[in-house]
Design a protein around this motif. Structure first.
Motif, PDB file in Angstrom:
ATOM      1  N   TYR A  32      53.375  48.607 -13.704  1.00 46.83           N
ATOM      2  CA  TYR A  32      53.722  47.201 -13.834  1.00 46.83           C
ATOM      3  C   TYR A  32      54.535  46.933 -15.083  1.00 46.83           C
ATOM      4  O   TYR A  32      54.169  47.368 -16.179  1.00 46.83           O
ATOM      5  N   ALA A  33      55.618  46.197 -14.900  1.00 47.84           N
ATOM      6  CA  ALA A  33      56.303  45.618 -16.036  1.00 47.84           C
ATOM      7  C   ALA A  33      55.517  44.405 -16.533  1.00 47.84           C
ATOM      8  O   ALA A  33      54.845  43.725 -15.760  1.00 47.84           O
ATOM      9  N   VAL A  34      55.623  44.161 -17.805  1.00 56.72           N
ATOM     10  CA  VAL A  34      54.922  43.049 -18.427  1.00 56.72           C
ATOM     11  C   VAL A  34      55.911  42.239 -19.245  1.00 56.72           C
ATOM     12  O   VAL A  34      56.747  42.802 -19.957  1.00 56.72           O
ATOM     13  N   ALA A  35      55.807  40.944 -19.132  1.00 56.17           N
ATOM     14  CA  ALA A  35      56.696  40.047 -19.852  1.00 56.17           C
ATOM     15  C   ALA A  35      55.891  39.002 -20.604  1.00 56.17           C
ATOM     16  O   ALA A  35      54.751  38.685 -20.245  1.00 56.17           O
ATOM     17  N   TRP A  36      56.509  38.499 -21.632  1.00 52.68           N
ATOM     18  CA  TRP A  36      55.973  37.374 -22.385  1.00 52.68           C
ATOM     19  C   TRP A  36      56.898  36.182 -22.241  1.00 52.68           C
ATOM     20  O   TRP A  36      58.121  36.305 -22.412  1.00 52.68           O
ATOM     21  N   PHE A  37      56.300  35.064 -21.926  1.00 53.60           N
ATOM     22  CA  PHE A  37      56.986  33.787 -21.892  1.00 53.60           C
ATOM     23  C   PHE A  37      56.288  32.835 -22.850  1.00 53.60           C
ATOM     24  O   PHE A  37      55.133  33.046 -23.221  1.00 53.60           O
ATOM     25  N   ARG A  38      56.977  31.794 -23.208  1.00 54.43           N
ATOM     26  CA  ARG A  38      56.350  30.778 -24.036  1.00 54.43           C
ATOM     27  C   ARG A  38      56.845  29.400 -23.615  1.00 54.43           C
ATOM     28  O   ARG A  38      57.935  29.247 -23.076  1.00 54.43           O
ATOM     29  N   GLN A  39      56.010  28.426 -23.874  1.00 51.88           N
ATOM     30  CA  GLN A  39      56.351  27.061 -23.545  1.00 51.88           C
ATOM     31  C   GLN A  39      55.802  26.136 -24.614  1.00 51.88           C
ATOM     32  O   GLN A  39      54.601  26.111 -24.866  1.00 51.88           O
ATOM     33  N   ALA A  40      56.695  25.397 -25.211  1.00 50.74           N
ATOM     34  CA  ALA A  40      56.326  24.393 -26.190  1.00 50.74           C
ATOM     35  C   ALA A  40      56.205  23.042 -25.497  1.00 50.74           C
ATOM     36  O   ALA A  40      56.827  22.809 -24.454  1.00 50.74           O
ATOM     37  N   PRO A  41      55.429  22.139 -26.058  1.00 50.95           N
ATOM     38  CA  PRO A  41      55.290  20.821 -25.439  1.00 50.95           C
ATOM     39  C   PRO A  41      56.633  20.138 -25.238  1.00 50.95           C
ATOM     40  O   PRO A  41      57.462  20.088 -26.152  1.00 50.95           O
ATOM     41  N   GLY A  42      56.840  19.634 -24.040  1.00 54.14           N
ATOM     42  CA  GLY A  42      58.065  18.933 -23.728  1.00 54.14           C
ATOM     43  C   GLY A  42      59.267  19.815 -23.478  1.00 54.14           C
ATOM     44  O   GLY A  42      60.360  19.295 -23.253  1.00 54.14           O
ATOM     45  N   LYS A  43      59.089  21.120 -23.499  1.00 50.54           N
ATOM     46  CA  LYS A  43      60.195  22.035 -23.296  1.00 50.54           C
ATOM     47  C   LYS A  43      59.926  22.942 -22.102  1.00 50.54           C
ATOM     48  O   LYS A  43      58.789  23.119 -21.679  1.00 50.54           O
ATOM     49  N   GLU A  44      60.983  23.502 -21.591  1.00 50.15           N
ATOM     50  CA  GLU A  44      60.862  24.409 -20.463  1.00 50.15           C
ATOM     51  C   GLU A  44      60.331  25.759 -20.909  1.00 50.15           C
ATOM     52  O   GLU A  44      60.464  26.159 -22.069  1.00 50.15           O
ATOM     53  N   ARG A  45      59.734  26.442 -19.975  1.00 47.47           N
ATOM     54  CA  ARG A  45      59.256  27.781 -20.250  1.00 47.47           C
ATOM     55  C   ARG A  45      60.419  28.711 -20.574  1.00 47.47           C
ATOM     56  O   ARG A  45      61.463  28.685 -19.915  1.00 47.47           O
ATOM     57  N   GLU A  46      60.215  29.530 -21.572  1.00 50.07           N
ATOM     58  CA  GLU A  46      61.258  30.401 -22.076  1.00 50.07           C
ATOM     59  C   GLU A  46      60.790  31.846 -22.030  1.00 50.07           C
ATOM     60  O   GLU A  46      59.688  32.162 -22.481  1.00 50.07           O
ATOM     61  N   GLY A  47      61.626  32.705 -21.501  1.00 51.67           N
ATOM     62  CA  GLY A  47      61.330  34.117 -21.550  1.00 51.67           C
ATOM     63  C   GLY A  47      61.527  34.664 -22.948  1.00 51.67           C
ATOM     64  O   GLY A  47      62.528  34.373 -23.607  1.00 51.67           O
ATOM     65  N   VAL A  48      60.587  35.455 -23.403  1.00 55.72           N
ATOM     66  CA  VAL A  48      60.626  36.020 -24.744  1.00 55.72           C
ATOM     67  C   VAL A  48      60.946  37.504 -24.717  1.00 55.72           C
ATOM     68  O   VAL A  48      61.835  37.980 -25.432  1.00 55.72           O
ATOM     69  N   SER A  49      60.223  38.237 -23.898  1.00 55.76           N
ATOM     70  CA  SER A  49      60.347  39.686 -23.942  1.00 55.76           C
ATOM     71  C   SER A  49      59.753  40.291 -22.690  1.00 55.76           C
ATOM     72  O   SER A  49      58.912  39.686 -22.027  1.00 55.76           O
ATOM     73  N   CYS A  50      60.188  41.481 -22.394  1.00 57.53           N
ATOM     74  CA  CYS A  50      59.528  42.256 -21.357  1.00 57.53           C
ATOM     75  C   CYS A  50      59.598  43.725 -21.714  1.00 57.53           C
ATOM     76  O   CYS A  50      60.407  44.152 -22.536  1.00 57.53           O
ATOM     77  N   ASN A  84      56.328  38.840 -36.201  1.00 54.24           N
ATOM     78  CA  ASN A  84      56.420  38.780 -37.649  1.00 54.24           C
ATOM     79  C   ASN A  84      57.362  37.665 -38.071  1.00 54.24           C
ATOM     80  O   ASN A  84      58.217  37.229 -37.300  1.00 54.24           O
ATOM     81  N   ASN A  85      57.197  37.251 -39.301  1.00 54.13           N
ATOM     82  CA  ASN A  85      58.046  36.196 -39.854  1.00 54.13           C
ATOM     83  C   ASN A  85      58.120  34.995 -38.920  1.00 54.13           C
ATOM     84  O   ASN A  85      59.194  34.493 -38.593  1.00 54.13           O
ATOM     85  N   LEU A  86      56.975  34.542 -38.512  1.00 52.44           N
ATOM     86  CA  LEU A  86      56.923  33.432 -37.569  1.00 52.44           C
ATOM     87  C   LEU A  86      57.502  32.161 -38.165  1.00 52.44           C
ATOM     88  O   LEU A  86      57.360  31.890 -39.360  1.00 52.44           O
ATOM     89  N   ARG A  87      58.130  31.411 -37.311  1.00 52.29           N
ATOM     90  CA  ARG A  87      58.745  30.156 -37.682  1.00 52.29           C
ATOM     91  C   ARG A  87      58.070  29.016 -36.945  1.00 52.29           C
ATOM     92  O   ARG A  87      57.432  29.215 -35.912  1.00 52.29           O
ATOM     93  N   VAL A  88      58.248  27.827 -37.471  1.00 50.70           N
ATOM     94  CA  VAL A  88      57.664  26.658 -36.838  1.00 50.70           C
ATOM     95  C   VAL A  88      58.126  26.542 -35.389  1.00 50.70           C
ATOM     96  O   VAL A  88      57.343  26.174 -34.501  1.00 50.70           O
ATOM     97  N   GLU A  89      59.363  26.870 -35.134  1.00 52.10           N
ATOM     98  CA  GLU A  89      59.886  26.756 -33.786  1.00 52.10           C
ATOM     99  C   GLU A  89      59.314  27.779 -32.811  1.00 52.10           C
ATOM    100  O   GLU A  89      59.568  27.702 -31.612  1.00 52.10           O
ATOM    101  N   ASP A  90      58.558  28.739 -33.317  1.00 53.69           N
ATOM    102  CA  ASP A  90      57.854  29.666 -32.441  1.00 53.69           C
ATOM    103  C   ASP A  90      56.570  29.078 -31.877  1.00 53.69           C
ATOM    104  O   ASP A  90      55.933  29.703 -31.020  1.00 53.69           O
ATOM    105  N   THR A  91      56.184  27.931 -32.350  1.00 53.44           N
ATOM    106  CA  THR A  91      54.973  27.290 -31.862  1.00 53.44           C
ATOM    107  C   THR A  91      55.077  27.025 -30.370  1.00 53.44           C
ATOM    108  O   THR A  91      56.017  26.385 -29.901  1.00 53.44           O
ATOM    109  N   ALA A  92      54.121  27.528 -29.631  1.00 51.63           N
ATOM    110  CA  ALA A  92      54.139  27.400 -28.180  1.00 51.63           C
ATOM    111  C   ALA A  92      52.879  28.032 -27.622  1.00 51.63           C
ATOM    112  O   ALA A  92      52.147  28.731 -28.325  1.00 51.63           O
ATOM    113  N   THR A  93      52.665  27.788 -26.359  1.00 54.06           N
ATOM    114  CA  THR A  93      51.699  28.572 -25.617  1.00 54.06           C
ATOM    115  C   THR A  93      52.411  29.801 -25.068  1.00 54.06           C
ATOM    116  O   THR A  93      53.446  29.682 -24.414  1.00 54.06           O
ATOM    117  N   TYR A  94      51.860  30.946 -25.345  1.00 49.01           N
ATOM    118  CA  TYR A  94      52.461  32.204 -24.928  1.00 49.01           C
ATOM    119  C   TYR A  94      51.712  32.755 -23.724  1.00 49.01           C
ATOM    120  O   TYR A  94      50.486  32.833 -23.719  1.00 49.01           O
TER     121      TYR A  94
END
Length: 127
Positions: A32-50, A84-94
């Protein structure tokens, strides 16, 4: 049906680090491939990595590629997202997502490519 579970979220200050973990109840996790997505309030789900089933192919969105790394340990049925080096804009549900789908370096991550999803883990980065 696969059960997918993420963990490792939390609250950190700007510049901090977190490691997210994902596991799935597959008999053969290494197909299985595995991916990470994230979604911040009021924003669309965004692909992060796979990461591909055997870890040989990785995709990382440009906005995080210098700060995040994805890896997997199939012997432990685990995939990790080191942030690493997390930023405020990384805030989301992952969310961790799993499927028998290709993970190609130049391919835009699409939610519809993944069938099995975890419940999400919250990442909050404070200034």
């Amino acid at each position: 049906q696969l059960n997918v579970v993420e963990s490792g979220g939390g609250s950190v200050q700007d510049g901090g680090s977190l490691r997210l973990s994902c596991t799935a109840s597959a008999i053969s996790f290494d197909v299985y491939a595995v991916a990470w997505f994230r979604q911040a309030p009021g924003k669309e789900r965004e692909g992060v990595s796979c990461i591909s089933a055997r870890g040989g192919s990785i995709n990382m969105v440009d906005s995080v590629k210098d700060r995040f790394t994805i890896s997997r340990d199939n012997a432990k049925n685990m995939v990790y997202l080191q942030m690493n080096n997390l930023r405020v804009e990384d805030t989301a549900t992952y969310y961790c997502a799993v499927d028998m789908t290709p993970c190609l370096p130049a391919r835009v991550l699409a939610s519809d490519d993944y069938t099995y999803w975890g419940q999400g883990t919250q990442v909050t980065v404070s200034p």
